[in-house]
Design a protein around this motif. Structure first.
Motif, short mmCIF file in Angstrom:
data_model
loop_
_atom_site.label_atom_id
_atom_site.label_comp_id
_atom_site.label_asym_id
_atom_site.label_seq_id
_atom_site.Cartn_x
_atom_site.Cartn_y
_atom_site.Cartn_z
N ASP A 71 -23.72 104.56 36.69
CA ASP A 71 -25.01 104.03 37.12
C ASP A 71 -25.98 104.14 35.95
OD1 ASP A 71 -26.95 102.94 38.71
OD2 ASP A 71 -27.25 104.70 39.98
N VAL A 72 -27.13 103.52 36.08
CA VAL A 72 -28.18 103.58 35.07
C VAL A 72 -29.32 104.42 35.59
CG1 VAL A 72 -27.56 101.35 34.07
CG2 VAL A 72 -29.22 101.45 35.95
N ALA A 73 -30.29 104.70 34.73
CA ALA A 73 -31.44 105.51 35.12
C ALA A 73 -32.17 104.87 36.30
CB ALA A 73 -32.39 105.68 33.95
N ALA A 74 -32.72 105.73 37.17
CA ALA A 74 -33.44 105.24 38.34
C ALA A 74 -34.62 104.36 37.92
CB ALA A 74 -33.93 106.42 39.18
N ASN A 75 -34.89 103.34 38.73
CA ASN A 75 -35.99 102.43 38.47
C ASN A 75 -36.75 102.21 39.78
OD1 ASN A 75 -37.79 100.51 37.60
ND2 ASN A 75 -36.26 98.90 37.27
N PRO A 76 -37.68 103.13 40.12
CA PRO A 76 -38.39 103.02 41.40
C PRO A 76 -39.10 101.69 41.59
CG PRO A 76 -38.76 105.16 40.39
CD PRO A 76 -38.08 104.32 39.36
N ALA A 77 -39.58 101.10 40.49
CA ALA A 77 -40.29 99.82 40.60
C ALA A 77 -39.39 98.73 41.16
CB ALA A 77 -40.84 99.40 39.24
N ALA A 78 -38.06 98.88 40.94
CA ALA A 78 -37.11 97.90 41.45
C ALA A 78 -36.44 98.37 42.74
CB ALA A 78 -36.06 97.61 40.38
N GLY A 79 -36.94 99.46 43.30
CA GLY A 79 -36.36 99.99 44.53
C GLY A 79 -35.16 100.88 44.35
N ASP A 80 -34.85 101.28 43.10
CA ASP A 80 -33.72 102.17 42.82
C ASP A 80 -34.27 103.57 42.54
OD1 ASP A 80 -31.41 103.42 42.09
OD2 ASP A 80 -31.06 102.26 40.27
N PHE A 81 -34.10 104.48 43.49
CA PHE A 81 -34.69 105.80 43.38
C PHE A 81 -33.69 106.88 42.97
CE2 PHE A 81 -37.14 103.39 46.49
CZ PHE A 81 -38.42 103.49 45.96
N VAL A 82 -32.43 106.54 42.79
CA VAL A 82 -31.39 107.54 42.53
C VAL A 82 -30.51 107.09 41.37
CG1 VAL A 82 -29.42 108.80 43.47
CG2 VAL A 82 -31.36 108.26 44.95
N ASN A 83 -30.23 108.02 40.47
CA ASN A 83 -29.22 107.79 39.45
C ASN A 83 -27.93 108.42 39.94
OD1 ASN A 83 -27.55 107.62 37.22
ND2 ASN A 83 -29.02 108.49 35.77
N SER A 84 -27.00 107.61 40.45
CA SER A 84 -25.76 108.12 41.03
C SER A 84 -24.61 108.04 40.02
CB SER A 84 -25.41 107.34 42.30
OG SER A 84 -25.36 105.95 42.05
N ASN A 85 -24.92 108.19 38.75
CA ASN A 85 -23.90 108.13 37.71
C ASN A 85 -22.92 109.30 37.85
OD1 ASN A 85 -22.94 107.04 35.03
ND2 ASN A 85 -23.38 109.16 34.46
N THR A 86 -21.63 109.06 37.63
CA THR A 86 -20.62 110.12 37.64
C THR A 86 -19.75 109.99 36.40
OG1 THR A 86 -18.91 108.85 38.81
CG2 THR A 86 -20.55 110.01 40.17
N ARG A 87 -19.06 111.12 36.08
CA ARG A 87 -18.10 111.14 34.99
C ARG A 87 -16.86 111.90 35.44
NH1 ARG A 87 -19.84 109.27 30.25
NH2 ARG A 87 -18.10 110.29 29.20
N LEU A 88 -15.72 111.56 34.86
CA LEU A 88 -14.48 112.18 35.26
C LEU A 88 -14.51 113.68 34.97
CD1 LEU A 88 -11.56 111.84 36.30
CD2 LEU A 88 -10.86 111.49 33.92
N HIS A 89 -14.14 114.48 35.98
CA HIS A 89 -14.13 115.94 35.85
C HIS A 89 -12.72 116.51 35.92
CE1 HIS A 89 -16.30 119.75 35.88
NE2 HIS A 89 -15.43 120.19 36.78
N GLN A 90 -11.91 115.96 36.83
CA GLN A 90 -10.51 116.36 36.97
C GLN A 90 -9.69 115.13 37.38
OE1 GLN A 90 -11.93 119.93 39.63
NE2 GLN A 90 -9.73 120.16 39.31
N PRO A 91 -8.45 114.95 36.84
CA PRO A 91 -7.90 115.74 35.73
C PRO A 91 -8.50 115.31 34.39
CG PRO A 91 -6.41 113.97 36.31
CD PRO A 91 -7.55 113.90 37.30
N VAL A 92 -8.49 116.21 33.43
CA VAL A 92 -8.99 115.89 32.10
C VAL A 92 -7.80 115.89 31.16
CG1 VAL A 92 -10.46 116.65 30.21
CG2 VAL A 92 -11.24 116.89 32.56
#
Length: 408
Positions: A387-408
Motif C-alpha cells: 500500500d502507499v501512504a495514507a491520503n485522508p484528502a482522498a478518503g484513504d485513512f490507513v496505510n495497510s502496507n505489509t512485507r513478507l515476515h515468514q518464511p524468509v
C-alpha cells in the motif's frame, strides 16, 4: 513711641527676597523632576502599547497558520506545506502605535513526524530609538483538516494527552492499582498478572492472582501473590487472516478469513536474559468449531531485558493444529495447506524503527513497549499486499502496507 532704625527695616526686607528665590529654585527642581517623570511614563506607556501590538501580530500569524485548509499547496488557500520561514516589514497603517513592526518567522520541520516548529518574533524601534522584540514559539501538527478531531502527536505516534494519565504503551484495559502502577491480565481467564509502571510503561513485576475468574477491575494489592520483580518490555498486536484474489491493500485493510490456531514465539539475538527470557499469551482458537466464529487473534508478550537493559530479536508465528480437525497448517510457499506470514509495516525495507515493525527488533528497552505489531496470514501462492501512504484528502485513512515476515 520708639521707632526702629532704618537699617533694620532694610535688612528684614532683604531676607524675604532670598527666601523667595530659594523657594523658586526648589520648585524649579520639582518641576523638572515632574517633567522627567512624565516623559518616562509616556515612554513606558508607548513601550507597553507597542509590546501589546507586537504580541497581537505574532499571535495572529500563528492562528492564521493553525487554520490551514489543506496539507498540500493549492491556489487561494492556506496550506500546511506553504508554512516556511520569512521576514516581513509591516506597514504601520492600521496599527495604533507610532512605530513600524517587522515580523520574522523561523520554521523547522520535524525529522520523523509531520510536525513543524514555529518561532515567531516581532521587532520594532521604541521612542528612544532602541530595538525591542517579543518572541512566541509553538508546534503545528500536519494533521489533515478532514481529521479535525485528531490530536497533535509526539514522535513515534505517542498521543500528547495520555490515556488515564499513564504511559500510552500500557494496555487501555489495565487497572490502576494506585502508587503509580497498573495491573493487567495478559489472558483474561488466566492467573498471570503483569504490573506496569505508569510513567515509564515498563513491566516491573510478574504476579499471580488467587482467583483467575476475578475481573481485572476487582484486583487489589492484597489479591496478588507470588510476585517477582522484573524489567520487561511489552510486545503485543493482532493476527488477521485473508484468502482469495486479488491480494491487495483493500483486502489487507479488511481481511476476510477466519482464524487459525497458532502460538507466538521469539527468537532472541541478544543474550544474558533472565529465565524465562519471554512469556507470551494469545487467544487463538484451539478447535475448528471455535475458529469459525473468530477472525482475529490477539497476542501479548513480556520480554525480560538483559544485563544491558535491552532485548533484540524477532517475533514469529508458530502453527498449531485444531484439536478437532486433523494436522496443523504450515508456513511455507509451496503446499496447498501452506501459509505466508506478512507483517503490517510502513517501512520500505526490513530495517527501521522498532515501533514500525521491522523484520528484527534491535536494542528494545523495557521502557519501549511495542504495541500494534500486527500480522496478516495469507495463502502460500499469494504475495504480501502493499500500500502507499495514507491520503485522508482522498478518503484513504490507513496505510495497510505489509512485507513478507515468514518464511524468509
Amino acid at each position: 513711641m520708639r521707632r526702629r532704625p532704618a537699617w533694620t527695616r532694610s535688612f528684614n526686607q532683604g531676607v524675604s527676597l532670598v527666601e523667595a528665590l530659594i523657594a523658586l529654585v526648589v520648585m524649579s527642581f520639582g518641576m523638572l523632576a515632574l517633567v522627567g517623570l512624565q516623559a518616562t511614563m509616556r515612554l513606558n506607556a508607548d513601550a507597553a502599547k507597542q509590546r501589546s501590538e507586537a504580541v497581537r501580530i505574532a499571535q495572529a500569524d500563528i492562528e492564521r497558520w493553525r487554520t490551514f485548509s489543506s496539507l498540500a499547496s493549492a491556489d487561494g488557500i492556506t496550506a500546511f506545506a506553504d508554512l516556511t520561514s520569512t521576514a516581513t516589514a509591516l506597514d504601520a497603517t492600521g496599527y495604533t502605535t507610532n512605530t513600524s513592526f517587522k515580523l520574522n518567522r523561523n520554521v523547522a520541520d520535524s525529522a520523523d513526524t509531520p510536525l513543524k516548529q514555529m518561532r515567531i518574533w516581532v521587532q520594532w524601534l521604541d521612542r528612544a530609538g532602541g530595538t525591542q522584540q517579543v518572541e512566541l514559539n509553538t508546534l503545528l501538527a500536519g494533521v489533515d483538516p478532514a481529521l479535525s478531531g485528531a490530536l497533535a502527536k509526539k514522535p513515534h505516534g505517542s498521543p500528547s494527552r495520555l490515556t488515564r494519565g499513564r504511559h500510552p504503551g500500557i494496555p487501555a484495559q489495565a487497572h490502576d492499582m494506585g502508587s503509580g502502577s497498573s495491573a493487567f491480565k495478559p489472558a483474561s481467564a488466566g492467573s498471570a498478572v503483569w504490573m506496569f509502571n505508569n510513567v515509564t510503561g515498563a513491566i516491573t513485576r510478574f504476579c499471580s492472582v488467587t482467583d483467575p475468574a476475578a475481573p481485572l477491575a476487582s484486583l487489589s494489592p492484597e489479591s496478588l501473590v507470588s510476585c517477582t520483580d522484573t524489567q520487561a518490555a511489552l510486545l503485543s498486536g493482532h493476527v488477521r487472516f485473508a484468502t482469495g484474489s486479488p491480494m491487495n491493500a483493500a483486502l489487507a485493510e479488511n481481511p476476510n478469513a477466519t482464524a487459525l490456531n497458532l502460538d507466538i514465539a521469539l527468537t532472541l539475538s541478544s543474550s544474558g536474559h533472565p529465565d524465562p527470557a519471554y512469556v507470551c499469551f494469545d487467544d487463538a482458537p484451539t478447535t475448528a468449531t471455535a475458529a469459525a466464529l473468530v477472525t482475529t487473534v490477539t497476542y501479548r508478550c513480556a520480554v525480560q531485558v538483559n544485563s544491558e537493559g535491552v532485548w533484540s530479536g524477532k517475533s514469529i508465528i508458530v502453527p498449531r493444529a485444531f484439536s478437532d480437525a486433523g494436522s496443523e497448517w504450515e508456513i511455507d510457499d509451496r503446499g496447498e495447506r501452506d501459509r505466508k506470514i506478512c507483517r503490517y509495516t510502513t517501512l520500505a525495507g526490513s530495517t527501521g524503527a522498532n515501533i514500525a515493525h521491522p523484520l528484527n527488533y534491535v536494542g528494545v528497552k523495557a521502557t519501549e513497549p511495542l504495541p500494534h505489531q500486527n500480522f496478516l496470514v495469507i495463502p502460500a501462492n499469494r504475495n504480501c499486499p502493499s500500500d502507499v501512504a495514507a491520503n485522508p484528502a482522498a478518503g484513504d485513512f490507513v496505510n495497510s502496507n505489509t512485507r513478507l515476515h515468514q518464511p524468509v
